[in-house]
Write an enzyme that holds these catalytic residues in place. Structure first.
Site, PDB file in Angstrom:
ATOM      1  N   ALA A  29       0.832  -1.198   0.000  1.00 27.37           N
ATOM      2  CA  ALA A  29       0.000   0.000   0.000  1.00 27.37           C
ATOM      3  C   ALA A  29       0.870   1.253   0.000  1.00 27.37           C
ATOM      4  CB  ALA A  29      -0.907  -0.011   1.220  1.00 27.37           C
ATOM      5  N   LEU A  77      -1.025  -5.279 -13.543  1.00 20.03           N
ATOM      6  CA  LEU A  77      -2.481  -5.085 -13.443  1.00 20.03           C
ATOM      7  C   LEU A  77      -2.790  -3.893 -12.564  1.00 20.03           C
ATOM      8  CD1 LEU A  77      -3.524  -8.798 -12.813  1.00 20.03           C
ATOM      9  CD2 LEU A  77      -4.224  -7.437 -14.794  1.00 20.03           C
ATOM     10  N   GLU A 107     -10.493 -14.884 -12.261  1.00 21.80           N
ATOM     11  CA  GLU A 107      -9.508 -15.902 -11.834  1.00 21.80           C
ATOM     12  C   GLU A 107      -8.852 -15.474 -10.528  1.00 21.80           C
ATOM     13  OE1 GLU A 107      -6.613 -15.455 -14.833  1.00 21.80           O
ATOM     14  OE2 GLU A 107      -7.891 -16.254 -16.409  1.00 21.80           O
ATOM     15  N   LYS A 109      -5.852 -14.398  -8.179  1.00 25.17           N
ATOM     16  CA  LYS A 109      -4.567 -13.740  -8.435  1.00 25.17           C
ATOM     17  C   LYS A 109      -3.527 -14.472  -7.584  1.00 25.17           C
ATOM     18  CE  LYS A 109      -2.449  -9.177  -8.663  1.00 25.17           C
ATOM     19  NZ  LYS A 109      -1.210  -9.547  -8.022  1.00 25.17           N
ATOM     20  N   ASP A 111      -0.233 -15.529  -5.774  1.00 27.23           N
ATOM     21  CA  ASP A 111       0.839 -14.717  -5.199  1.00 27.23           C
ATOM     22  C   ASP A 111       2.172 -15.428  -5.399  1.00 27.23           C
ATOM     23  OD1 ASP A 111       1.987 -12.629  -3.978  1.00 27.23           O
ATOM     24  OD2 ASP A 111       1.318 -13.098  -1.951  1.00 27.23           O
ATOM     25  N   ARG A 130       9.673 -11.562 -15.253  1.00 29.25           N
ATOM     26  CA  ARG A 130       9.065 -10.389 -15.869  1.00 29.25           C
ATOM     27  C   ARG A 130      10.062  -9.237 -15.994  1.00 29.25           C
ATOM     28  NH1 ARG A 130       4.080  -7.534 -12.999  1.00 29.25           N
ATOM     29  NH2 ARG A 130       5.725  -7.044 -11.543  1.00 29.25           N
ATOM     30  N   TYR A 219       1.015 -21.925 -12.462  1.00 30.67           N
ATOM     31  CA  TYR A 219      -0.348 -21.747 -12.943  1.00 30.67           C
ATOM     32  C   TYR A 219      -0.272 -20.816 -14.140  1.00 30.67           C
ATOM     33  CZ  TYR A 219      -3.694 -23.918  -9.778  1.00 30.67           C
ATOM     34  OH  TYR A 219      -4.477 -24.815  -9.113  1.00 30.67           O
ATOM     35  N   LYS A 284     -10.974 -10.197 -16.205  1.00 27.60           N
ATOM     36  CA  LYS A 284     -10.439  -9.917 -17.546  1.00 27.60           C
ATOM     37  C   LYS A 284     -11.553  -9.959 -18.578  1.00 27.60           C
ATOM     38  CE  LYS A 284      -6.205 -12.407 -16.477  1.00 27.60           C
ATOM     39  NZ  LYS A 284      -5.438 -13.641 -16.647  1.00 27.60           N
ATOM     40  N   LYS A 308      -7.773  -6.515  -4.991  1.00 28.83           N
ATOM     41  CA  LYS A 308      -6.831  -6.975  -3.957  1.00 28.83           C
ATOM     42  C   LYS A 308      -7.575  -7.155  -2.639  1.00 28.83           C
ATOM     43  CE  LYS A 308      -2.519  -6.798  -4.428  1.00 28.83           C
ATOM     44  NZ  LYS A 308      -1.557  -5.879  -4.879  1.00 28.83           N
ATOM     45  N   CYS A 401      20.708   9.295  23.634  1.00 28.10           N
ATOM     46  CA  CYS A 401      20.682   8.086  22.805  1.00 28.10           C
ATOM     47  C   CYS A 401      20.636   6.872  23.733  1.00 28.10           C
ATOM     48  CB  CYS A 401      21.923   8.043  21.918  1.00 28.10           C
ATOM     49  SG  CYS A 401      22.117   6.457  21.091  1.00 28.10           S
ATOM     50  N   CYS A 404      24.181   4.852  23.256  1.00 26.14           N
ATOM     51  CA  CYS A 404      25.483   5.346  23.733  1.00 26.14           C
ATOM     52  C   CYS A 404      25.347   6.368  24.857  1.00 26.14           C
ATOM     53  CB  CYS A 404      26.275   5.934  22.577  1.00 26.14           C
ATOM     54  SG  CYS A 404      25.571   7.462  21.937  1.00 26.14           S
ATOM     55  N   CYS A 417      20.888  10.569  16.994  1.00 28.11           N
ATOM     56  CA  CYS A 417      21.977  10.497  17.969  1.00 28.11           C
ATOM     57  C   CYS A 417      23.110  11.323  17.363  1.00 28.11           C
ATOM     58  CB  CYS A 417      22.417   9.044  18.163  1.00 28.11           C
ATOM     59  SG  CYS A 417      24.034   8.905  18.923  1.00 28.11           S
ATOM     60  N   CYS A 423      29.176   6.131  18.869  1.00 27.62           N
ATOM     61  CA  CYS A 423      27.966   5.390  19.253  1.00 27.62           C
ATOM     62  C   CYS A 423      28.033   3.969  18.672  1.00 27.62           C
ATOM     63  CB  CYS A 423      26.720   6.111  18.728  1.00 27.62           C
ATOM     64  SG  CYS A 423      25.221   5.161  19.042  1.00 27.62           S
TER      65      CYS A 423
HETATM   66  S1  IVH Z   1      -2.940 -11.366 -15.888  1.00 27.48           S
HETATM   67  C1  IVH Z   1      -1.861  -8.332 -18.957  1.00 27.48           C
HETATM   68  N1  IVH Z   1      -3.815 -13.185 -14.226  1.00 27.48           N
HETATM   69  O1  IVH Z   1      -0.212 -10.466 -10.936  1.00 27.48           O
HETATM   70  C2  IVH Z   1      -2.281  -9.034 -17.730  1.00 27.48           C
HETATM   71  N2  IVH Z   1      -1.875 -11.974 -13.613  1.00 27.48           N
HETATM   72  O2  IVH Z   1      -0.108  -7.655 -10.251  1.00 27.48           O
HETATM   73  C3  IVH Z   1      -1.205  -9.782 -17.149  1.00 27.48           C
HETATM   74  N3  IVH Z   1      -0.905 -12.670 -11.477  1.00 27.48           N
HETATM   75  O3  IVH Z   1       2.201  -9.582 -13.315  1.00 27.48           O
HETATM   76  C4  IVH Z   1      -1.468 -10.423 -15.871  1.00 27.48           C
HETATM   77  N4  IVH Z   1      -2.348 -14.244 -11.013  1.00 27.48           N
HETATM   78  O4  IVH Z   1       2.390 -11.880 -12.220  1.00 27.48           O
HETATM   79  C5  IVH Z   1      -2.872 -12.261 -14.456  1.00 27.48           C
HETATM   80  N5  IVH Z   1      -4.681 -14.853 -12.876  1.00 27.48           N
HETATM   81  C6  IVH Z   1      -3.750 -13.934 -13.094  1.00 27.48           C
HETATM   82  C7  IVH Z   1      -2.705 -13.687 -12.197  1.00 27.48           C
HETATM   83  C8  IVH Z   1      -1.785 -12.696 -12.489  1.00 27.48           C
HETATM   84  C9  IVH Z   1      -1.244 -13.616 -10.598  1.00 27.48           C
HETATM   85  C10 IVH Z   1       0.249 -11.739 -11.299  1.00 27.48           C
HETATM   86  C11 IVH Z   1       1.075 -11.550 -12.542  1.00 27.48           C
HETATM   87  C12 IVH Z   1       1.007 -10.093 -12.814  1.00 27.48           C
HETATM   88  C13 IVH Z   1       0.700  -9.535 -11.459  1.00 27.48           C
HETATM   89  C14 IVH Z   1       0.075  -8.163 -11.521  1.00 27.48           C
END
Ligand code: IVH
Length: 654
Positions: A29, A77, A107, A109, A111, A130, A219, A284, A308, A401, A404, A417, A423
């Site tokens: 964040a 993204l 889908e 996301k 990690d 990447r 994946y 998407k 997120k 401090c 020291c 300090c 120190c």
């Molecule tokens: S699509 C053009 N789908 O999240 C779109 N990304 O924060 C390309 N990631 O760089 C990404 N799960 O490494 C896509 N189901 C998913 C994903 C995914 C994880 C990652 C990916 C991307 C990053 C962006």
């Protein structure tokens, strides 16, 4: 330094911490806030974000393997933290497509770490990270060792394009992280803080056998070049990739915000019981021709968005507030809390940054506090849950401090300090910085060892590091480790100029400034001779940087002495092959004195011109550089037929 430069510098450093070192130092964040500020500032100032501008890059170029350009850019993204933003995104898509309903694929996301698999005539030839989105690091050998990634593509009825990029996320299943950390704890190694860092660390190390044993998985979530030749929709592309042997992200088709809401709730519900970490859900546009119609920006496609999950929170009790002193003397309060499992890790220390943060949140010892930690590393105290009864006193401005006992200075934000020379806290910080990965990178030289060596009076400054013997290390780490660390010490003696400059710990001379200085001046000597005006001419520097550098390098000052001592310890600076000066190929000896310049300064200038210095006259010496009252070296040089020239003539070549 302008705010623009400062932001770019800070973001670049965070990118390196996150992408290259797999060790972020701020929350996602906080990073997003910095990036938003940069984007806004660039827009306001009308500055173009070229490749050097970090708001235009989606990672950072990398370190380990050779770097390859992706056939099509690997975009990131855009993030949404609430359903209103998702609804707005969907409205925007409908407006652009001028149609009422669009089908989206949703889908998880994953990690992990993005990967680009490049197949040529069906054969996996290259796997890259990447990187900065345009080019990434070659990790082919490691990727090929991962179970379930096809090396050759074939499936009945599927026409495989001559060239195809398959894209997905390499991740470490949760149970594998537990197993790896068990082994690491048994062998005294540092534990991985989360599965993402473990996956990244594993993929970016150089041993495919180790990679194979770590249980990484892939994946696949899409394709790059020629993906559109496989099918007309995203979900169908994934189905074809599945036929070709890949595991693809599970996906659901939705067409309105209510269905999106149901999916989000369902993924949030099952998140904790999944075998792998997810940090959100991706939405998407499913039709590939619609994706093209909608287009993309520099960082993100406009046809996809990531929701997120909110950072996880938990409640714990503050048991102490301890002030730590950093290498620059900044005193940082750290809350010690009862260990709490939050966001996938156990947290027992939370930085409070400065006194204002403590006072604004009114955090006191024994308070119950809400601790937040997202799927990244740095936890934070969000607020006091309930104050202790009766409440402990408000945390006071420090007068001394705590390490020291010396005087402190409060500048309204941070407390310093003032005793930078003696120190022990600052000294430890300086030494830890000096031996750290980004500086001399001495393996095995951790904070604990630094603490013991400083406490035991064995190390009094950074120049003492390379003078340590096995015997000196032995009492602290035992013979076996002492030998190993000493070997690393010796190996670290050859260092690049940017790392060397950064290791000096000059205030405000961070990694990118060190790189810029190295680029401009080429050698240590060149940097030593640099004038304030010439430093100011480097884009990204300002008065503070230039003044700090010139002050540190003032003739016969502590900084110059430190550099001389380091070089005297046998530290050699790797000279980039491209650095050729007017004195390249010359081996020179100085004799006699100069009315204005010390021997070190003369040598520095000659080295800046490409020359190499020697101590005594021998056949390999090409020039004897003579000042007032030269000694017997002149006669010896004459005898050997070596060119003799004056210091002033030599320096006039600049
Ligand atoms: S699509 C053009 N789908 O999240 C779109 N990304 O924060 C390309 N990631 O760089 C990404 N799960 O490494 C896509 N189901 C998913 C994903 C995914 C994880 C990652 C990916 C991307 C990053 C962006």
């Amino acid at each position: 330094m302008s705010r623009l430069t400062e932001l770019r510098d800070v973001i670049r450093e965070h990118n390196v911490a996150y992408y290259r070192n797999d060790a972020p130092t701020i929350t996602d964040a906080a990073y997003d806030t910095l990036l938003s500020e940069l984007l806004a500032l660039e827009t306001t100032l009308g500055v173009t974000s070229d490749t050097a501008s970090l708001s235009g890059s989606v990672g950072t170029p990398v370190g380990l393997g050779k770097v390859h350009t992706h056939k099509s850019k690997m975009l990131s993204l855009a993030n949404a933290f609430d359903t209103e933003t998702i609804a707005k995104f969907m409205d925007g898509v409908s407006t652009k497509l001028t149609i009422g309903a669009t089908t989206y694929c949703m889908e998880p996301k994953i990690d992990g770490l993005a990967i680009n698999l490049h197949y040529v005539r069906g054969e996996l030839l290259l796997a890259t990270t990447r990187g900065d989105g345009t080019a990434g690091e070659d990790v082919t050998a490691n990727v090929k060792s991962i179970f379930g990634i096809p090396h050759n593509l074939s499936a009945e009825g599927v026409v495989i394009p001559d060239e195809l990029e398959v894209r997905g996320e390499i991740y470490l299943p949760k149970r594998e992280l537990v197993a790896i950390n068990l082994l690491r704890s048994a062998s005294g190694e540092k534990l991985f803080v989360n599965a993402r860092n473990a996956a990244a660390g594993t993929l970016r190390q150089s041993d495919p056998t180790l990679c194979k044993t770590r249980g990484l998985s892939l994946y696949v979530y899409g394709a790059g070049i020629n993906g559109n030749l496989l099918a007309g929709t995203h979900s169908d592309v994934l189905s074809v990739l599945e036929q070709l042997g890949f595991s693809t992200t599970p996906g659901w088709l939705v067409s309105n915000i209510h269905e999106v809401g149901t999916q989000l709730a369902s993924w949030a519900d099952k998140r904790s019981i999944l075998a792998y970490d997810i940090d959100g859900v991706v939405l998407k546009v499913n039709d590939l021709s619609q994706q093209v119609q909608i287009g993309a920006g520099r960082r993100y496609p406009h046809w996809a968005i990531a929701y997120k999950f909110p950072a996880e929170e938990g409640v714990s009790v503050v048991t102490a507030i301890v002030w730590q002193v950093g290498r620059m003397g900044v005193l940082t309060p750290v809350a010690h809390i009862n260990p709490l499992v939050v966001g996938g890790a156990t947290v027992s220390r939370v930085t409070l940054h400065n006194l204002s943060e403590i006072h604004n949140k009114d955090i006191r010892i024994n308070d119950k506090v809400v601790v937040r930690r997202a799927g990244d590393v740095i936890p934070e105290i969000v607020r006091v849950h309930t104050g202790a009864t009766p409440r402990e006193p408000v945390v006071k401005v420090l007068t001394n401090c705590p390490v020291c006992g010396g005087g402190v200075e409060f500048n309204g934000v941070a407390t310093y300090c003032k005793d930078s020379t003696s120190c022990p806290g600052q000294l430890k910080g300086r030494i830890s910085h000096f031996v750290s990965k980004k500086c001399f990178d001495i393996d095995g030289f951790g904070d604990k060892l630094v603490d013991s060596l400083v406490a035991g009076n064995v190390l009094k400054d950074t120049v003492g590091v390379h003078r340590l013997t096995v015997k000196a290390l032995e009492p602290f780490v035992g013979t076996k480790r002492a030998v190993k660390i000493h070997r690393c010490l010796l190996a670290s003696k050859e260092i690049s100029l940017p790392r060397f400059l950064y290791s000096l710990g000059i205030p405000h001379i961070g990694r990118s400034v060190s790189e810029a200085l190295a680029d401009k001046y080429g050698t240590v000597a060149g940097v030593i001779c640099a004038s304030k005006e010439s430093v100011l001419a480097i884009p990204g520097t300002g008065d503070t940087i230039a003044t700090n550098l010139v002050t540190y390098l003032q003739p016969s000052g502590d900084g110059i002495n430190t550099i001389s001592e380091l070089l005297g310890n046998g530290i050699t600076i790797k000279i980039p092959e491209t650095t050729v000066g007017i004195l390249s190929g010359e081996v020179m000896v100085i004799t006699g004195t100069h009315p204005e310049l010390s021997r070190t300064e003369i040598a520095a200038r000659l080295v800046a011109l490409g020359g190499v210095m020697a101590n005594s006259v021998s056949r390999r010496v090409t020039t004897l550089v003579v000042g007032a009252n030269p000694g017997g070296k002149v006669a010896k040089a004459k005898k050997l037929g070596i060119t003799i020239t004056t210091i002033d003539d030599m320096l006039a070549k600049q």
